[in-house]
Design a protein around this motif. Structure first.
Motif, mmCIF file in Angstrom:
data_model
loop_
_atom_site.group_PDB
_atom_site.id
_atom_site.type_symbol
_atom_site.label_atom_id
_atom_site.label_comp_id
_atom_site.label_asym_id
_atom_site.label_seq_id
_atom_site.Cartn_x
_atom_site.Cartn_y
_atom_site.Cartn_z
ATOM 1 N N GLU A 138 -10.200 -15.779 3.529
ATOM 2 C CA GLU A 138 -10.710 -15.570 4.881
ATOM 3 C C GLU A 138 -10.797 -14.073 5.184
ATOM 4 O O GLU A 138 -9.942 -13.289 4.766
ATOM 5 C CB GLU A 138 -9.797 -16.237 5.914
ATOM 6 N N HIS A 139 -11.825 -13.720 5.937
ATOM 7 C CA HIS A 139 -12.067 -12.348 6.400
ATOM 8 C C HIS A 139 -11.719 -12.343 7.895
ATOM 9 O O HIS A 139 -12.552 -12.670 8.741
ATOM 10 C CB HIS A 139 -13.538 -12.018 6.158
ATOM 11 N N VAL A 140 -10.458 -11.989 8.213
ATOM 12 C CA VAL A 140 -9.879 -12.230 9.528
ATOM 13 C C VAL A 140 -9.885 -10.964 10.380
ATOM 14 O O VAL A 140 -9.524 -9.876 9.910
ATOM 15 C CB VAL A 140 -8.428 -12.751 9.390
ATOM 16 N N ARG A 141 -10.303 -11.101 11.629
ATOM 17 C CA ARG A 141 -10.294 -9.964 12.554
ATOM 18 C C ARG A 141 -8.880 -9.415 12.736
ATOM 19 O O ARG A 141 -7.892 -10.160 12.676
ATOM 20 C CB ARG A 141 -10.850 -10.389 13.915
ATOM 21 N N THR A 142 -8.798 -8.106 13.001
ATOM 22 C CA THR A 142 -7.494 -7.450 13.171
ATOM 23 C C THR A 142 -7.104 -7.299 14.640
ATOM 24 O O THR A 142 -6.166 -6.576 14.959
ATOM 25 C CB THR A 142 -7.515 -6.060 12.513
ATOM 26 N N ASP A 143 -7.804 -7.988 15.540
ATOM 27 C CA ASP A 143 -7.511 -7.863 16.971
ATOM 28 C C ASP A 143 -6.450 -8.857 17.441
ATOM 29 O O ASP A 143 -6.187 -8.982 18.647
ATOM 30 C CB ASP A 143 -8.788 -8.048 17.795
#
Length: 255
Positions: free
Chosen positions: A151-156
């Motif tokens: 998965e390419h997960v947001r860092t927010d």
């Protein structure tokens, strides 16, 4: 740059680059059809172009496909042209955009860069969740075993994955292959593209080749063509200097 200018000084090599600009991802036989010389001579010219980093090659089964790599040409533009004629010649930057329809009707994209590092460090920069968060703005999360989900997960802090896929090949530290899709398309194999990272020692540095293939359309190709150079430039800066670029390159106006 000396190798680049020597390669460009020959008319045959310029014509080979023109052929790849017209149709990227050609075999030696396809390139020989339009050059009046022996296969051995064409092979020697292609070797000089590859040594100058003006072309890159990718194996597809028994075939060896040749792709135009516009990065050295872009560097010439920035150093000797853009600073004098930027308003009128900015269109030369479009050489970064490469579209090829080599083995199917779906477009593909190939990008090559060289990094002062080791294959192991480049591998970790592509697969470590904390490192990808620094230069990509997303964390790449997986155990990176063949068949595993990534998965390419947001860092927010939202936990939202903007890209998901399956690890197809994982051979640390030289080769990583994974499918690539929006979460909404995860269940539709026809909407998956495929990304291959080839990491090879190149004397005392590393040659990183990123191949993104089976794209859905030209619109997706345009987005990929703008995204990968920005991400990989940030990765290169992080590895070589310890810090990403001072500005996120995908947010710079006009890019």
């Amino acid at each position: 740059m000396d190798q680049v200018f020597r390669a460009l000084a020959d008319d045959t090599r310029r014509r080979l680059l023109d052929r790849l600009h017209e149709q990227n991802g050609q075999t030696l036989g396809e390139l020989c059809e339009h050059i009046a010389m022996t296969r051995q001579s064409v092979t020697q010219h292609l070797a000089l172009l590859e040594a100058a980093n003006l072309i890159s090659t990718v194996r597809r089964g028994r075939e060896k496909l040749h792709y135009l790599n516009p990065v050295p040409l872009h560097e010439i533009q920035e150093r000797w042209i853009d600073k004098f004629e930027r308003p009128r010649l900015r269109a030369l930057g479009d050489l970064k955009r490469r579209a090829e329809e080599a083995m199917s009707d779906q477009p593909s994209y190939v990008y090559v860069t060289y990094i002062a590092s080791t294959p192991e460090k480049v591998w970790d920069a592509l697969t470590d969740a904390d490192l990808t968060a620094v230069y990509w703005g997303h964390s790449n999360v997986s155990d990176w075993r063949p068949g595993s989900r990534w998965e390419h997960v947001r860092t927010d802090g939202s936990g939202i994955a903007d890209v998901v896929g399956t690890v197809v090949e994982s051979d640390r530290p030289t080769r990583l292959v994974a499918t690539w899709a929006a979460p909404a398309d995860e269940g539709d194999p026809g909407r998956h593209s495929r990304v291959t990272f080839d990491i090879r020692p190149h004397a005392d540095i590393v040659k990183l080749t990123v191949t993104h293939e089976d794209l859905n359309d030209e619109g997706e190709l345009r987005g990929i063509s703008a995204g990968w150079p920005a991400v990989l430039s940030n990765l290169k800066s992080l590895i070589e200097t310890g810090s990403p670029l001072p500005q996120e390159p995908w947010l710079v106006p006009g890019r």
